[in-house]
Scaffold this motif. Structure first.
Motif, PDB file in Angstrom:
ATOM      1  N   MET A 184      81.090 -17.866  10.722  1.00 12.65           N
ATOM      2  CA  MET A 184      81.843 -17.646   9.469  1.00 12.65           C
ATOM      3  C   MET A 184      83.341 -17.833   9.715  1.00 12.65           C
ATOM      4  O   MET A 184      83.882 -17.274  10.666  1.00 12.65           O
ATOM      5  CB  MET A 184      81.556 -16.218   8.988  1.00 12.65           C
ATOM      6  CG  MET A 184      82.031 -15.895   7.602  1.00 12.65           C
ATOM      7  SD  MET A 184      81.001 -16.535   6.256  1.00 12.65           S
ATOM      8  CE  MET A 184      79.441 -15.691   6.566  1.00 12.65           C
ATOM      9  N   LYS A 185      83.962 -18.616   8.852  1.00 13.60           N
ATOM     10  CA  LYS A 185      85.395 -18.943   9.029  1.00 13.60           C
ATOM     11  C   LYS A 185      86.223 -18.252   7.944  1.00 13.60           C
ATOM     12  O   LYS A 185      85.745 -18.063   6.820  1.00 13.60           O
ATOM     13  CB  LYS A 185      85.609 -20.464   8.878  1.00 13.60           C
ATOM     14  CG  LYS A 185      84.783 -21.294   9.839  1.00 13.60           C
ATOM     15  CD  LYS A 185      85.622 -21.718  11.023  1.00 13.60           C
ATOM     16  CE  LYS A 185      84.843 -22.627  11.940  1.00 13.60           C
ATOM     17  NZ  LYS A 185      85.020 -22.232  13.351  1.00 13.60           N
ATOM     18  N   CYS A 186      87.471 -17.975   8.279  1.00 12.86           N
ATOM     19  CA  CYS A 186      88.417 -17.417   7.314  1.00 12.86           C
ATOM     20  C   CYS A 186      88.675 -18.451   6.215  1.00 12.86           C
ATOM     21  O   CYS A 186      88.945 -19.618   6.510  1.00 12.86           O
ATOM     22  CB  CYS A 186      89.723 -17.045   7.996  1.00 12.86           C
ATOM     23  SG  CYS A 186      91.037 -16.562   6.851  1.00 12.86           S
ATOM     24  N   ALA A 192      90.218 -19.818  10.856  1.00 19.29           N
ATOM     25  CA  ALA A 192      89.951 -19.087  12.103  1.00 19.29           C
ATOM     26  C   ALA A 192      88.649 -18.295  11.960  1.00 19.29           C
ATOM     27  O   ALA A 192      88.095 -18.191  10.864  1.00 19.29           O
ATOM     28  CB  ALA A 192      91.114 -18.147  12.415  1.00 19.29           C
ATOM     29  N   THR A 193      88.148 -17.759  13.055  1.00 22.91           N
ATOM     30  CA  THR A 193      86.936 -16.960  12.990  1.00 22.91           C
ATOM     31  C   THR A 193      87.173 -15.755  12.074  1.00 22.91           C
ATOM     32  O   THR A 193      88.182 -15.063  12.206  1.00 22.91           O
ATOM     33  CB  THR A 193      86.541 -16.468  14.398  1.00 22.91           C
ATOM     34  OG1 THR A 193      86.400 -17.617  15.224  1.00 22.91           O
ATOM     35  CG2 THR A 193      85.237 -15.692  14.364  1.00 22.91           C
ATOM     36  N   ALA A 194      86.248 -15.529  11.156  1.00 24.97           N
ATOM     37  CA  ALA A 194      86.425 -14.439  10.198  1.00 24.97           C
ATOM     38  C   ALA A 194      86.150 -13.101  10.856  1.00 24.97           C
ATOM     39  O   ALA A 194      85.271 -12.982  11.710  1.00 24.97           O
ATOM     40  CB  ALA A 194      85.498 -14.636   9.004  1.00 24.97           C
ATOM     41  N   ALA A 195      86.911 -12.092  10.450  1.00 25.19           N
ATOM     42  CA  ALA A 195      86.681 -10.733  10.941  1.00 25.19           C
ATOM     43  C   ALA A 195      85.797  -9.959   9.988  1.00 25.19           C
ATOM     44  O   ALA A 195      85.121  -9.007  10.365  1.00 25.19           O
ATOM     45  CB  ALA A 195      88.020 -10.007  11.109  1.00 25.19           C
ATOM     46  N   ASN A 215      83.297 -10.438   6.217  1.00 24.49           N
ATOM     47  CA  ASN A 215      82.770 -11.243   5.120  1.00 24.49           C
ATOM     48  C   ASN A 215      82.486 -10.312   3.951  1.00 24.49           C
ATOM     49  O   ASN A 215      81.729  -9.363   4.086  1.00 24.49           O
ATOM     50  CB  ASN A 215      81.479 -11.952   5.557  1.00 24.49           C
ATOM     51  CG  ASN A 215      80.896 -12.807   4.435  1.00 24.49           C
ATOM     52  OD1 ASN A 215      81.618 -13.231   3.541  1.00 24.49           O
ATOM     53  ND2 ASN A 215      79.589 -13.037   4.475  1.00 24.49           N
ATOM     54  N   ALA A 264      85.391 -14.613   3.067  1.00 25.76           N
ATOM     55  CA  ALA A 264      85.463 -14.210   4.477  1.00 25.76           C
ATOM     56  C   ALA A 264      86.910 -14.393   4.918  1.00 25.76           C
ATOM     57  O   ALA A 264      87.555 -15.379   4.550  1.00 25.76           O
ATOM     58  CB  ALA A 264      84.534 -15.078   5.316  1.00 25.76           C
ATOM     59  N   CYS A 305      89.914 -13.739   8.265  1.00 26.56           N
ATOM     60  CA  CYS A 305      90.245 -13.344   9.634  1.00 26.56           C
ATOM     61  C   CYS A 305      91.050 -12.041   9.562  1.00 26.56           C
ATOM     62  O   CYS A 305      91.466 -11.620   8.475  1.00 26.56           O
ATOM     63  CB  CYS A 305      91.086 -14.423  10.303  1.00 26.56           C
ATOM     64  SG  CYS A 305      92.708 -14.612   9.542  1.00 26.56           S
TER      65      CYS A 305
END
Lengths: 316, 316
Positions: free
Chosen positions: A1-3, A8-11, A13, A20, A22
């Motif tokens: 899952m991306k921001c 960037a990698t999502a933190a 969702n 979603a 980051c």
């Protein structure tokens, strides 16, 4: 899952928003949500002075953080309830609030209930036989009284609490199951002030608990993880469980339940016919001066007097 | 567990009423409950003629049985929808209704939708592209139209349906989650007649589904066990599941949710300010004469016309 914003990698969702984000973008998003709620429900303006009731938990400390970052003038109020519960709950909570305030150079009011009332909240519940086994009713009474007192004495324009969407929806659900139209009519993200009552606002009312928790974690706020050892009746927890199942099946169900309720309320659904069930006439309490429905002492002052009488009776 | 009335072994325990009853006393209790609802919500009087919409299921056949036992003049109406679903669903249902009526010397009206509309309900849904995959919307439209037509043509004083408490509460819950005040304002155990509309009543509205099922079983009524193969959307079932969990935790929660809603409604909660959102002006359908909101043909007649056009187009 991306921001969604930067790839960037999502933190986190948020399925109900199809969003979603980051960490850094989520930390921007939460204050934007709070600001939207502040404006949408006309909670307060940029020049107002706000008093934030803080418990040391993620919601209230997160809210204080957000309000200060948004540029509001926000002081804190910690009410020490004298709850131990084997984890020195109240002491731990006060420490978290003090550390938070000192690190940011913020002003924290503190009220010590055992000094004010003559006994800790669990003791008061036992001495006055209020609320059977559970001190939650006398605790709510005390907090409402003291929050209002400090807000009025300090001349604050609004009293903010950290209630999140899960809190609001659980209360709404409970009141809807009984169609308690009086309570439903008074549930709002912003309650206007009346003579003797400070305005009350809930800028986190549209954020799920998991979002306020993620905010505190990602922001590095040190907060008390424990729930109050006396916390929440079984009914409230059971309703939260049911609502979590509903949300899992239909992401967005909680927000939609809450927002459609607010729209129906704004459209006049719970407006009482004039006179009937409308606001009762208020009288100033003969002891503290806060408004109360019956002439004489308010419930808080009667409780305080009863605690003293009981303690004297035990001493004799 | 013993029967509260005679001490014999109980056949059913109704926790929300704190009431356990043996078979014979339960068979007395159900009609008493229906009679209470009939009186409480002024559904109809002893001299009225009632039309009961029967599907062959436990609720509607149980209701017909109860009304006749209570001494009401009640005829049945079966609407054949042409649903097969691999179990000859409609044929089976008609047989149950016919057997029931013949054994008791009761009058049963029947309507055959495939003859009336020119196609079975699943076919109509396909031909008219109404309701995507699901024929439930066109099925509801057709049943409402035909029930009303037969009730009016037969001069009946009320049209009774077998909706039970679970049905009513699931609808109420769905409408409450969205605060659909229009629908909430129209949900009632008894809807008065208006020009062109027969009064509609639900005498089983206070009985749980397990109680109507137990009644049919104990009374020896042969009914169709299968649900309609197209039955109920996932949402309705999900709501019923949630409400069953709630009821298991808090016996009586369903009844209390429903009855407190009805009290709030009676107290005027959903009364619309005059004019606004109130009943729209109705016009007689240019084809069938039933009232409809827009001048011209009603939705049912437009659907029927569309089915014919589609069939002709296919034939050509």
């Amino acid at each position: 899952m991306k921001c969604r914003k930067c790839g960037a990698t999502a933190a986190i969702n948020m399925r109900h928003h199809r969003l979603a984000l980051c960490g850094p973008h989520f930390l921007e998003w939460v204050p934007e949500q709070a600001q939207r709620a502040i404006e949408r429900y006309r909670m307060f303006s940029p020049t107002d002075r706000v008093l934030v009731a803080v418990s040391g938990g993620k919601d209230s400390l997160g809210l204080w953080d957000v309000l200060v970052r948004l540029g509001y003038s926000a002081d804190g109020l910690y009410i020490g309830l004298g709850i131990d519960g084997g984890v020195a709950y109240s002491d731990q909570s006060l420490t978290r609030c003090r550390t938070f305030a000192e690190a940011r150079g913020l002003r924290l009011h503190t009220v010590d209930v055992p000094s004010e009332l003559g006994a800790s909240i669990p003791e008061v519940a036992r001495l006055t036989h209020r609320g059977q086994q559970k001190p939650c009713s006398v605790c709510g009474l005390t907090k409402r009284h003291e929050m209002n007192r400090v807000a009025l004495e300090g001349g604050y324009d609004a009293l903010a609490t950290g209630h999140n969407l899960d809190d609001e929806v659980a209360v709404l659900f409970g009141n809807t199951l009984n169609w308690s139209t009086g309570y439903l009519g008074r549930q709002a993200p912003a309650l206007e002030g009346r003579p003797g009552f400070a305005p009350k606002v809930k800028p986190f009312c549209r954020l799920l608990e998991r979002e306020t928790a993620a905010y505190a974690l990602l922001r590095g706020i040190e907060y008390v993880y424990d729930e109050c050892p006396h916390a929440e009746g079984a009914t409230n927890l059971m309703h939260k469980n049911l609502l979590n199942r509903l949300e899992a099946e239909r992401p967005g169900a909680k927000l939609s339940f809450y927002l459609s309720f607010l729209r129906a309320r704004e459209a006049g659904l719970f407006v009482q016919p004039e006179g009937e069930l409308s606001q009762p006439e208020m009288h100033p309490c003969s002891s503290c001066g806060q408004p109360t429905t019956a002439p004489g002492e308010c419930t808080y002052c009667r409780t305080r007097r009863r605690v003293r009488e009981q303690k004297e009776a035990i001493r004799d």
